[in-house]
Design a protein around this motif. Structure first.
Motif, PDB file in Angstrom:
ATOM      1  N   GLY A   1       0.924  -1.221   0.077  1.00 33.14           N
ATOM      2  CA  GLY A   1       0.100   0.075  -0.072  1.00 33.14           C
ATOM      3  C   GLY A   1       0.956   1.239   0.019  1.00 33.14           C
ATOM      4  O   GLY A   1       2.157   1.099   0.173  1.00 33.14           O
ATOM      5  N   GLY A   2       0.199   2.433  -0.355  1.00 34.12           N
ATOM      6  CA  GLY A   2       0.723   3.590  -0.168  1.00 34.12           C
ATOM      7  C   GLY A   2       1.861   3.940  -1.409  1.00 34.12           C
ATOM      8  O   GLY A   2       3.026   4.610  -0.986  1.00 34.12           O
ATOM      9  N   VAL A   3       1.792   3.186  -2.571  1.00 36.27           N
ATOM     10  CA  VAL A   3       2.833   3.415  -3.447  1.00 36.27           C
ATOM     11  C   VAL A   3       2.308   4.529  -4.769  1.00 36.27           C
ATOM     12  O   VAL A   3       3.111   4.578  -5.550  1.00 36.27           O
ATOM     13  N   GLY A   4       1.037   4.984  -4.431  1.00 36.08           N
ATOM     14  CA  GLY A   4       0.618   5.681  -5.494  1.00 36.08           C
ATOM     15  C   GLY A   4       0.028   5.164  -6.498  1.00 36.08           C
ATOM     16  O   GLY A   4       0.024   5.421  -7.926  1.00 36.08           O
ATOM     17  N   LYS A   5      -0.653   4.081  -6.253  1.00 35.82           N
ATOM     18  CA  LYS A   5      -1.365   3.256  -7.148  1.00 35.82           C
ATOM     19  C   LYS A   5      -2.641   3.828  -7.875  1.00 35.82           C
ATOM     20  O   LYS A   5      -2.770   3.833  -9.112  1.00 35.82           O
ATOM     21  N   THR A   6      -3.468   4.500  -6.877  1.00 34.99           N
ATOM     22  CA  THR A   6      -4.731   5.029  -7.524  1.00 34.99           C
ATOM     23  C   THR A   6      -4.320   6.407  -8.176  1.00 34.99           C
ATOM     24  O   THR A   6      -4.743   6.703  -9.047  1.00 34.99           O
ATOM     25  N   SER A   7      -3.382   7.308  -7.700  1.00 32.29           N
ATOM     26  CA  SER A   7      -2.828   8.433  -8.171  1.00 32.29           C
ATOM     27  C   SER A   7      -2.350   7.977  -9.696  1.00 32.29           C
ATOM     28  O   SER A   7      -2.733   8.768 -10.755  1.00 32.29           O
ATOM     29  N   THR A   8      -1.633   6.819  -9.754  1.00 35.18           N
ATOM     30  CA  THR A   8      -1.058   6.470 -11.271  1.00 35.18           C
ATOM     31  C   THR A   8      -2.318   6.157 -11.988  1.00 35.18           C
ATOM     32  O   THR A   8      -2.325   6.641 -13.395  1.00 35.18           O
TER      33      THR A   8
ATOM     34  N   ARG B   1       1.146  18.833  -4.540  1.00 33.82           N
ATOM     35  CA  ARG B   1       0.156  18.891  -5.403  1.00 33.82           C
ATOM     36  C   ARG B   1      -0.624  17.817  -5.808  1.00 33.82           C
ATOM     37  O   ARG B   1      -1.864  17.585  -6.009  1.00 33.82           O
ATOM     38  N   ILE B   2       0.381  16.622  -6.283  1.00 34.16           N
ATOM     39  CA  ILE B   2      -0.537  15.374  -6.220  1.00 34.16           C
ATOM     40  C   ILE B   2      -1.179  14.923  -5.037  1.00 34.16           C
ATOM     41  O   ILE B   2      -2.347  14.311  -5.333  1.00 34.16           O
ATOM     42  N   SER B   3      -0.610  15.085  -4.037  1.00 36.22           N
ATOM     43  CA  SER B   3      -1.671  14.593  -2.875  1.00 36.22           C
ATOM     44  C   SER B   3      -2.954  15.265  -2.492  1.00 36.22           C
ATOM     45  O   SER B   3      -3.684  14.915  -2.069  1.00 36.22           O
TER      46      SER B   3
END
Length: 302
Positions: A48-55, A263-265
């Protein structure tokens, strides 16, 4: 005065601004061609927490901005991709749960995203959390998403709609039946890996699981893309991790790295991708470049 301006431009900040302007100029001149057939990606990492959904969200929006027709299937009960793409996903909304458990046609679930006219979303609701248990006793439980996608593509064709160029399936950080359905439905796996300590932890297990899927359920599945996320160029650790991942996976790792970015967060809290939330940010620029790079690899992975 000119000497002062030149010295400012020669500093680290000035060089960074010049470099980013050059990158934006290249993107404006770039033509992103559509693939010959629909590319279906599962975005997965058991960590978890690797930026999967953001990707999932930002690559999908970036490709839509590049003129591609894109569908995001939110297969995670948390529904974070649905939130980030501005799509309602309360328990009253028809969702991926209804597709998997009640065999509702995907066309009755898919809605347009506010992010782009070329982007569509199949939302997830909290009901999806119960699907793991309900699917256990069902016939062809691993193929339900795959069949729904195939039917949806036929429905679009019969309705005279343009073919989808990309489908992205956002998965929960676990290997349950939701993730297995995604692996069976996809042709490619995109693995986000954060540039931090323990980055490769759990990756070997994920690759073993993918090999099992290839052997028993989906022989065409391949790990085509690995994306380095949360990269901080100020630290030696980030550079070391990036080098280590590239050594292990020279053909799969994208050249473009996603920087660690406030900004991504922030963007999901405004129900937006970073590309629309702050188009001038380094995070938005990186995702646009990464999307173009993925598109350029069409011939390699098709």
């Amino acid at each position: 005065m000119e000497a002062v301006q030149r010295s400012a431009g020669d500093g680290p900040l000035g060089r960074k601004l010049v470099e980013e302007n050059q990158r934006r100029q290249r993107l404006r001149q770039m033509h992103v061609a559509s693939p010959q057939s629909t590319r279906i990606f599962t975005i997965s990492n058991q960590k978890g927490g690797v930026g999967k959904t953001s990707t999932s969200v930002n690559i999908a929006v970036a490709l839509a901005k590049h003129g591609q027709n894109v569908l995001v299937i939110d297969n995670d009960p948390q529904g974070n991709a649905s939130t980030a793409l501005g799509v309602p996903h309360s328990s009253e909304v028809d969702s991926v749960y209804d597709v998997l458990v009640d065999e509702m046609p995907l066309k009755d679930v898919v809605v347009p995203s506010t992010e782009s006219e070329r982007l569509f979303v199949a939302p997830a609701t909290i009901d999806l959390a119960g699907a793991e248990i309900e699917l256990v006793s069902m016939v062809a439980r691993e193929q339900r998403l795959s069949r729904a996608i195939a039917q949806y593509q036929e429905d679009r064709e019969e309705s005279g709609l343009e073919r989808l160029d990309y489908i992205f399936i956002d998965c929960p950080p676990s290997l349950g039946l939701l993730t297995i359905n995604a692996f069976v439905a996809a042709t490619e796996v995109l693995i986000p890996i954060q540039c931090e300590y323990y980055a490769l932890e759990g990756l070997s297990q994920l690759l073993n699981n993918i090999q099992m899927i290839q052997k028993h359920l989906n022989p065409v599945l391949q790990v085509s893309t690995i994306m380095l996320t949360m990269y901080d160029g100020r630290t030696n650790l980030a550079s070391q991790v990036a080098e280590e991942v590239r050594t292990h996976f020279p053909d799969q790792v994208l050249e473009t790295m996603i920087p660690r970015s406030v900004r991504i967060s922030e963007a999901p809290s405004y129900q937006q991708s970073v590309i629309n939330y702050d188009p001038q940010s380094t995070g938005a620029l990186a995702y646009l470049e990464a999307a173009a790079e993925i598109a350029s690899r069409t011939e390699v992975v098709s």
